[in-house]
Scaffold this active site. Sequence first.
Site, mmCIF file in Angstrom:
data_model
loop_
_atom_site.group_PDB
_atom_site.id
_atom_site.type_symbol
_atom_site.label_atom_id
_atom_site.label_comp_id
_atom_site.label_asym_id
_atom_site.label_seq_id
_atom_site.Cartn_x
_atom_site.Cartn_y
_atom_site.Cartn_z
ATOM 1 N N GLY A 37 0.849 -1.521 -0.277
ATOM 2 C CA GLY A 37 0.055 -0.247 -0.090
ATOM 3 C C GLY A 37 0.860 1.097 -0.141
ATOM 4 O O GLY A 37 1.848 1.530 0.865
ATOM 5 N N GLY B 184 4.573 -1.614 3.731
ATOM 6 C CA GLY B 184 4.203 -2.642 5.486
ATOM 7 C C GLY B 184 5.024 -3.965 5.662
ATOM 8 O O GLY B 184 6.302 -4.397 5.169
ATOM 9 N N ASP B 185 4.382 -4.515 6.756
ATOM 10 C CA ASP B 185 4.901 -5.664 6.734
ATOM 11 C C ASP B 185 4.643 -6.323 6.028
ATOM 12 O O ASP B 185 6.548 -7.750 6.035
ATOM 13 C CB ASP B 185 4.010 -6.083 8.357
ATOM 14 C CG ASP B 185 2.951 -6.270 8.321
ATOM 15 O OD1 ASP B 185 2.389 -6.213 7.331
ATOM 16 O OD2 ASP B 185 2.033 -6.473 8.897
ATOM 17 N N THR C 195 3.899 3.341 5.759
ATOM 18 C CA THR C 195 2.705 2.499 5.668
ATOM 19 C C THR C 195 1.974 3.961 7.159
ATOM 20 O O THR C 195 2.641 3.781 7.929
ATOM 21 C CB THR C 195 1.968 1.039 6.679
ATOM 22 O OG1 THR C 195 1.216 1.678 6.826
ATOM 23 C CG2 THR C 195 2.994 0.486 7.735
ATOM 24 N N ILE C 196 0.224 3.814 6.397
ATOM 25 C CA ILE C 196 -0.176 5.038 6.516
ATOM 26 C C ILE C 196 -0.717 4.500 8.416
ATOM 27 O O ILE C 196 -1.039 5.294 9.080
ATOM 28 C CB ILE C 196 -1.767 5.692 5.575
ATOM 29 C CG1 ILE C 196 -2.897 4.268 5.967
ATOM 30 C CG2 ILE C 196 -1.294 6.257 5.180
ATOM 31 C CD1 ILE C 196 -3.990 5.002 5.744
ATOM 32 N N ASP D 110 1.396 0.152 11.910
ATOM 33 C CA ASP D 110 1.121 -1.288 12.976
ATOM 34 C C ASP D 110 2.675 -2.040 12.702
ATOM 35 O O ASP D 110 2.456 -2.504 12.550
ATOM 36 C CB ASP D 110 -0.127 -1.326 12.287
ATOM 37 C CG ASP D 110 0.233 -1.332 11.010
ATOM 38 O OD1 ASP D 110 1.153 -1.553 9.971
ATOM 39 O OD2 ASP D 110 -0.385 -2.439 10.272
ATOM 40 N N ARG E 159 -6.551 -0.785 9.592
ATOM 41 C CA ARG E 159 -6.996 -2.205 9.270
ATOM 42 C C ARG E 159 -7.013 -2.892 10.793
ATOM 43 O O ARG E 159 -7.344 -2.085 11.939
ATOM 44 C CB ARG E 159 -5.671 -3.012 8.845
ATOM 45 C CG ARG E 159 -5.469 -2.782 7.251
ATOM 46 C CD ARG E 159 -4.454 -3.743 6.715
ATOM 47 N NE ARG E 159 -3.330 -3.334 6.997
ATOM 48 C CZ ARG E 159 -1.303 -3.476 5.976
ATOM 49 N NH1 ARG E 159 -2.244 -4.021 5.759
ATOM 50 N NH2 ARG E 159 -1.152 -2.857 6.148
ATOM 51 N N GLY F 174 -11.488 16.237 18.276
ATOM 52 C CA GLY F 174 -12.671 16.245 19.838
ATOM 53 C C GLY F 174 -13.555 15.282 19.237
ATOM 54 O O GLY F 174 -14.662 16.000 20.221
ATOM 55 N N GLU G 288 -16.380 12.655 20.297
ATOM 56 C CA GLU G 288 -17.323 12.378 20.999
ATOM 57 C C GLU G 288 -17.240 10.518 21.768
ATOM 58 O O GLU G 288 -17.589 10.723 23.015
ATOM 59 C CB GLU G 288 -18.653 12.518 20.760
ATOM 60 C CG GLU G 288 -19.606 14.008 20.918
ATOM 61 C CD GLU G 288 -18.655 14.951 19.691
ATOM 62 O OE1 GLU G 288 -18.485 14.552 18.978
ATOM 63 O OE2 GLU G 288 -18.820 16.087 20.214
ATOM 64 N N ARG H 124 -25.445 9.093 10.918
ATOM 65 C CA ARG H 124 -25.021 8.851 9.102
ATOM 66 C C ARG H 124 -23.242 8.230 9.487
ATOM 67 O O ARG H 124 -22.435 8.249 10.425
ATOM 68 C CB ARG H 124 -24.783 10.350 8.569
ATOM 69 C CG ARG H 124 -26.163 11.018 8.568
ATOM 70 C CD ARG H 124 -26.766 10.380 7.452
ATOM 71 N NE ARG H 124 -28.408 10.533 7.242
ATOM 72 C CZ ARG H 124 -29.345 10.372 7.755
ATOM 73 N NH1 ARG H 124 -29.336 9.784 8.796
ATOM 74 N NH2 ARG H 124 -30.820 11.366 7.334
ATOM 75 N N GLN I 233 -7.458 8.603 2.717
ATOM 76 C CA GLN I 233 -6.942 9.036 3.809
ATOM 77 C C GLN I 233 -5.104 8.154 3.567
ATOM 78 O O GLN I 233 -3.827 8.661 3.479
ATOM 79 C CB GLN I 233 -6.533 7.844 4.789
ATOM 80 C CG GLN I 233 -7.665 8.654 5.712
ATOM 81 C CD GLN I 233 -8.966 7.008 6.103
ATOM 82 O OE1 GLN I 233 -8.118 7.387 7.416
ATOM 83 N NE2 GLN I 233 -9.117 6.618 5.489
ATOM 84 N N ARG I 234 -4.828 7.797 2.208
ATOM 85 C CA ARG I 234 -3.788 7.127 1.534
ATOM 86 C C ARG I 234 -2.737 8.465 0.608
ATOM 87 O O ARG I 234 -1.740 8.376 0.526
ATOM 88 C CB ARG I 234 -3.776 5.831 0.825
ATOM 89 C CG ARG I 234 -3.964 4.994 1.628
ATOM 90 C CD ARG I 234 -2.848 4.236 1.906
ATOM 91 N NE ARG I 234 -2.834 3.156 0.697
ATOM 92 C CZ ARG I 234 -3.314 2.354 -0.282
ATOM 93 N NH1 ARG I 234 -4.385 1.383 0.836
ATOM 94 N NH2 ARG I 234 -3.421 2.030 -1.412
HETATM 95 P P1 ADP Z 1 2.308 -3.955 2.853
HETATM 96 O O1 ADP Z 1 3.651 -4.595 2.600
HETATM 97 O O2 ADP Z 1 2.018 -2.333 2.801
HETATM 98 O O3 ADP Z 1 2.175 -4.957 4.231
HETATM 99 P P2 ADP Z 1 1.170 -6.417 1.510
HETATM 100 O O4 ADP Z 1 1.050 -7.460 2.737
HETATM 101 O O5 ADP Z 1 0.350 -6.293 0.208
HETATM 102 O O6 ADP Z 1 1.769 -4.819 1.946
HETATM 103 O O7 ADP Z 1 2.536 -7.171 0.488
HETATM 104 C C1 ADP Z 1 3.474 -6.495 -0.467
HETATM 105 C C2 ADP Z 1 3.820 -7.199 -1.404
HETATM 106 O O8 ADP Z 1 5.335 -8.081 -0.360
HETATM 107 C C3 ADP Z 1 3.502 -8.304 -1.669
HETATM 108 O O9 ADP Z 1 2.334 -8.517 -2.608
HETATM 109 C C4 ADP Z 1 4.380 -9.573 -1.741
HETATM 110 O O10 ADP Z 1 4.447 -8.879 -2.962
HETATM 111 C C5 ADP Z 1 5.626 -9.388 -0.637
HETATM 112 N N1 ADP Z 1 5.424 -10.185 0.377
HETATM 113 C C6 ADP Z 1 4.544 -10.444 1.522
HETATM 114 N N2 ADP Z 1 4.023 -11.180 2.290
HETATM 115 C C7 ADP Z 1 5.099 -12.272 1.556
HETATM 116 C C8 ADP Z 1 5.652 -13.453 2.198
HETATM 117 N N3 ADP Z 1 5.345 -13.747 3.558
HETATM 118 N N4 ADP Z 1 6.472 -13.755 1.658
HETATM 119 C C9 ADP Z 1 6.816 -12.746 0.434
HETATM 120 N N5 ADP Z 1 6.911 -11.608 0.092
HETATM 121 C C10 ADP Z 1 5.663 -11.321 1.208
#
Ligand code: ADP
Length: 334
Positions: free
Chosen positions: A23, A114-115, A138-139, A142, A184, A198, A200, A258, A266-267
């Site tokens: 992302g 991200g992760d 990542t926004i 996490d 997430r 602020g 509620e 609503r 946000q991204r």
């Molecule tokens: P983010 O990096 O934002 O968490 P994703 O979870 O979609 O986004 O992961 C981005 C890319 O990282 C995936 O499309 C893939 O190419 C690689 N990736 C994610 N998980 C794994 C994994 N377990 N092993 C190898 N590559 C991975």
Amino acid sequence: MYTLPELSQEKSFESIAIMTSGGDAPGMNPAVRGVVRAALGLGINVYGIYRGYSGLIADDIHPLTSGSVSNIVQRGGTMLKSDRCLAFKDPEVRAAAAAILKRRNIGALVVIGGDGSLTGAHLLEQETGVAVIGLPGTIDNDIFGTDDTIGFDTAVNTALEAIDRIRDTATSHERHFLVEVMGRASGSIAINVGMAAGAEMILVPEQAFDVATISEELATSRRAGTGSSGIIVVAEGPEPGLTSRLAAQLKERGQDPRVCILGHIQRGGSPTGHDRVLATCMGAMAVRYLCAGYSDIMVGVKDGSIVDVPLEDVIRFRKGLEPSLLDLALQVHR
Ligand code: ADP
């Protein structure tokens, strides 16, 4: 500003490469710029890999000059594009990717993402020996091992601006709005946006809530004349559709909120000054860590200092919300 670790230059590289993956997040561009300018300053060639791991395995790799990263520091998104590449989960594909880097004499890879992206980088390093440094882009804020991620501050401010506008309508029409923010499984954006707006109430995955109690609180404050309108910030949570379900359940109990789902706004957008500085420092530090012989780490920020965090830990552990921050926020907002 950040306190920096002392590092000595022990290793030299002819060429390194950089990619953005997963992302996108505002601040990825200043991070790319930080890496490129810092590396070129040390006489290291830098290659840009386009579309994350998809571009790596397709050999979509191009030299970057100082001019390539001119005039991008203020732009959202990523000049290197981003993608999700399921094929990279296959070890054979990772071996082929390493061969592509080797053929080009690229000795190290900086991955901003991200992760998931950092998991891919860690596996690539472990299996093939390519030096890797990860930057938390990542926004959602996490990622384990860092207090802050590239893009988080911008996302909070973007959501905040939107909520300030929604509040005008909520007040005029004497309504409650459920405003869903991203994050997430993490309530980090929601807690920060909720406090700053602020709100509620703030509803986050880290703290169970009960629809009947929320409904009763809304009814009580309406009867008491203290809450004819208001903002309830809802963290999206791991499963889609939470906020719409919550609105339906509140309707069944006689409330008429609503729903506004802020979603991808946000991204995007121009990164805040904070994110530009964070990203630039992290980008430049990635190069310093590489030249000091580090690999398989993520550059993080802890208590105002730049730190290195083993990618293994980044992947293995989950970052929770600071419990005292959650307590404090819920004391004021619910
Ligand atoms: P983010 O990096 O934002 O968490 P994703 O979870 O979609 O986004 O992961 C981005 C890319 O990282 C995936 O499309 C893939 O190419 C690689 N990736 C994610 N998980 C794994 C994994 N377990 N092993 C190898 N590559 C991975």
